[in-house]
Design a protein around this motif. Structure first.
Motif, PDB file in Angstrom:
ATOM      1  N   GLY A  76      19.786  36.761  38.536  1.00  0.00           N
ATOM      2  CA  GLY A  76      20.233  36.435  39.888  1.00  0.00           C
ATOM      3  C   GLY A  76      21.139  35.221  39.909  1.00  0.00           C
ATOM      4  N   GLU A  77      20.800  34.225  39.100  1.00  0.00           N
ATOM      5  CA  GLU A  77      21.626  33.022  39.002  1.00  0.00           C
ATOM      6  C   GLU A  77      23.014  33.368  38.463  1.00  0.00           C
ATOM      7  OE1 GLU A  77      20.617  28.787  37.241  1.00  0.00           O
ATOM      8  OE2 GLU A  77      18.792  29.998  37.476  1.00  0.00           O
ATOM      9  N   ARG A  78      23.044  34.147  37.379  1.00  0.00           N
ATOM     10  CA  ARG A  78      24.329  34.569  36.790  1.00  0.00           C
ATOM     11  C   ARG A  78      25.141  35.386  37.794  1.00  0.00           C
ATOM     12  NH1 ARG A  78      21.133  35.760  32.478  1.00  0.00           N
ATOM     13  NH2 ARG A  78      21.205  37.981  32.928  1.00  0.00           N
ATOM     14  N   PHE A  79      24.453  36.304  38.454  1.00  0.00           N
ATOM     15  CA  PHE A  79      25.117  37.173  39.429  1.00  0.00           C
ATOM     16  C   PHE A  79      25.786  36.342  40.525  1.00  0.00           C
ATOM     17  CE2 PHE A  79      24.949  39.911  43.266  1.00  0.00           C
ATOM     18  CZ  PHE A  79      25.744  40.952  42.810  1.00  0.00           C
ATOM     19  N   LEU A  80      25.094  35.326  41.021  1.00  0.00           N
ATOM     20  CA  LEU A  80      25.629  34.461  42.076  1.00  0.00           C
ATOM     21  C   LEU A  80      26.821  33.657  41.553  1.00  0.00           C
ATOM     22  CD1 LEU A  80      25.211  33.740  45.003  1.00  0.00           C
ATOM     23  CD2 LEU A  80      23.674  31.914  44.288  1.00  0.00           C
ATOM     24  N   LYS A  81      26.717  33.140  40.324  1.00  0.00           N
ATOM     25  CA  LYS A  81      27.825  32.371  39.738  1.00  0.00           C
ATOM     26  C   LYS A  81      29.073  33.232  39.547  1.00  0.00           C
ATOM     27  CE  LYS A  81      25.067  28.874  37.387  1.00  0.00           C
ATOM     28  NZ  LYS A  81      24.489  28.443  36.124  1.00  0.00           N
ATOM     29  N   GLU A  82      28.867  34.532  39.322  1.00  0.00           N
ATOM     30  CA  GLU A  82      29.994  35.451  39.128  1.00  0.00           C
ATOM     31  C   GLU A  82      30.594  35.936  40.440  1.00  0.00           C
ATOM     32  OE1 GLU A  82      28.255  38.502  36.720  1.00  0.00           O
ATOM     33  OE2 GLU A  82      28.193  37.237  34.925  1.00  0.00           O
ATOM     34  N   GLY A  83      30.087  35.432  41.557  1.00  0.00           N
ATOM     35  CA  GLY A  83      30.668  35.792  42.848  1.00  0.00           C
ATOM     36  C   GLY A  83      29.722  36.547  43.763  1.00  0.00           C
ATOM     37  N   GLY A  84      28.606  36.977  43.247  1.00  0.00           N
ATOM     38  CA  GLY A  84      27.589  37.612  44.078  1.00  0.00           C
ATOM     39  C   GLY A  84      27.991  38.950  44.661  1.00  0.00           C
ATOM     40  N   PHE A  85      27.316  39.282  45.746  1.00  0.00           N
ATOM     41  CA  PHE A  85      27.513  40.578  46.385  1.00  0.00           C
ATOM     42  C   PHE A  85      28.878  40.705  47.033  1.00  0.00           C
ATOM     43  CE2 PHE A  85      22.921  40.511  45.993  1.00  0.00           C
ATOM     44  CZ  PHE A  85      22.639  41.827  45.657  1.00  0.00           C
ATOM     45  N   MET A  86      29.404  39.604  47.571  1.00  0.00           N
ATOM     46  CA  MET A  86      30.719  39.677  48.225  1.00  0.00           C
ATOM     47  C   MET A  86      31.815  39.998  47.216  1.00  0.00           C
ATOM     48  SD  MET A  86      30.590  39.668  51.392  1.00  0.00           S
ATOM     49  CE  MET A  86      32.337  39.560  51.716  1.00  0.00           C
ATOM     50  N   ARG A  87      31.749  39.407  46.020  1.00  0.00           N
ATOM     51  CA  ARG A  87      32.750  39.735  44.996  1.00  0.00           C
ATOM     52  C   ARG A  87      32.649  41.213  44.642  1.00  0.00           C
ATOM     53  NH1 ARG A  87      32.429  41.274  40.225  1.00  0.00           N
ATOM     54  NH2 ARG A  87      30.304  40.563  39.994  1.00  0.00           N
ATOM     55  N   ARG A  88      31.427  41.685  44.455  1.00  0.00           N
ATOM     56  CA  ARG A  88      31.232  43.082  44.091  1.00  0.00           C
ATOM     57  C   ARG A  88      31.697  43.990  45.233  1.00  0.00           C
ATOM     58  NH1 ARG A  88      25.596  45.973  42.672  1.00  0.00           N
ATOM     59  NH2 ARG A  88      24.974  43.934  41.977  1.00  0.00           N
ATOM     60  N   PHE A  89      31.403  43.597  46.471  1.00  0.00           N
ATOM     61  CA  PHE A  89      31.830  44.386  47.627  1.00  0.00           C
ATOM     62  C   PHE A  89      33.357  44.469  47.675  1.00  0.00           C
ATOM     63  CE2 PHE A  89      33.111  44.621  52.123  1.00  0.00           C
ATOM     64  CZ  PHE A  89      32.464  45.778  52.507  1.00  0.00           C
ATOM     65  N   LYS A  90      34.027  43.328  47.494  1.00  0.00           N
ATOM     66  CA  LYS A  90      35.495  43.308  47.535  1.00  0.00           C
ATOM     67  C   LYS A  90      36.091  44.112  46.382  1.00  0.00           C
ATOM     68  CE  LYS A  90      35.882  39.110  50.216  1.00  0.00           C
ATOM     69  NZ  LYS A  90      36.081  37.681  50.241  1.00  0.00           N
ATOM     70  N   ASP A  91      35.470  44.008  45.195  1.00  0.00           N
ATOM     71  CA  ASP A  91      35.940  44.797  44.053  1.00  0.00           C
ATOM     72  C   ASP A  91      35.833  46.288  44.352  1.00  0.00           C
ATOM     73  OD1 ASP A  91      36.462  42.476  42.684  1.00  0.00           O
ATOM     74  OD2 ASP A  91      34.748  42.629  41.302  1.00  0.00           O
ATOM     75  N   GLU A  92      34.735  46.688  44.969  1.00  0.00           N
ATOM     76  CA  GLU A  92      34.541  48.100  45.281  1.00  0.00           C
ATOM     77  C   GLU A  92      35.479  48.564  46.379  1.00  0.00           C
ATOM     78  OE1 GLU A  92      30.913  50.021  45.347  1.00  0.00           O
ATOM     79  OE2 GLU A  92      30.182  49.037  43.546  1.00  0.00           O
ATOM     80  N   GLN A  93      35.861  47.652  47.286  1.00  0.00           N
ATOM     81  CA  GLN A  93      36.814  48.015  48.325  1.00  0.00           C
ATOM     82  C   GLN A  93      38.184  48.294  47.721  1.00  0.00           C
ATOM     83  OE1 GLN A  93      35.982  48.480  51.676  1.00  0.00           O
ATOM     84  NE2 GLN A  93      33.981  48.301  50.729  1.00  0.00           N
TER      85      GLN A  93
END
Length: 159
Positions: A76-93
């Protein structure tokens, strides 16, 4: 998994992950405060984090209620440092645009290659015709040379 989360939910999940402090855990009360006592929303967000394996559960809780304590996992810590859910959401968009763009490029390239193939087939046909005409002309010239030799031989004997 991301397709079932909208932008608001992604933001809320990131806020929840960012709320973990130095002890890397949140109490049920802290979680409820984050969601303005909306237990249904809080429960849904906690389930999403658990499903992703970003947090763990500590303490007693029922099947459909918030746990006493959530613990932030290293993932979870790594995931947040990598941009979290918003980064993943924007990548998927962006993905459908990239895929669509790639598909359009491939279709365009395919059309160019089909046109090139057709042009090459036509050129091959024309070259075959020229070759056939050249061979016919060669045989005709050979026949004329033979006729000329025969005529020369016959005329040379008669004179």
């Amino acid at each position: 998994m991301m397709t079932d989360l909208n932008e608001f939910e992604c933001e809320m999940l990131d806020v929840l992950l960012e709320a973990f402090g130095v002890p890397d855990n949140l109490t049920r009360l802290q979680i409820m405060q984050l969601f303005n006592d909306d237990e249904a929303l809080a429960y849904a967000m906690v389930r999403a984090l658990l499903r992703e394996g970003l947090v763990g559960v500590a303490g007693n809780h029922g099947d459909f209620e918030l746990p006493d304590r959530l613990v932030l996992m290293p993932k979870g810590e790594r995931f947040l440092k990598e941009g979290g859910f918003m980064r993943r959401f924007k990548d998927e968009q962006k993905k459908p645009l990239e895929v669509g763009g790639t598909l359009a490029k491939l279709q365009q390239q395919n059309m160019k290659l089909q046109n090139l193939k057709l042009a090459n087939e036509i050129e091959i046909g024309n070259l075959k015709k020229e070759l056939q005409q050249g061979q016919t002309l060669k045989y005709l010239l050979f026949a004329l040379v033979v006729v000329g030799l025969i005529l020369g031989f016959v005329l040379g004997r008669t004179l």
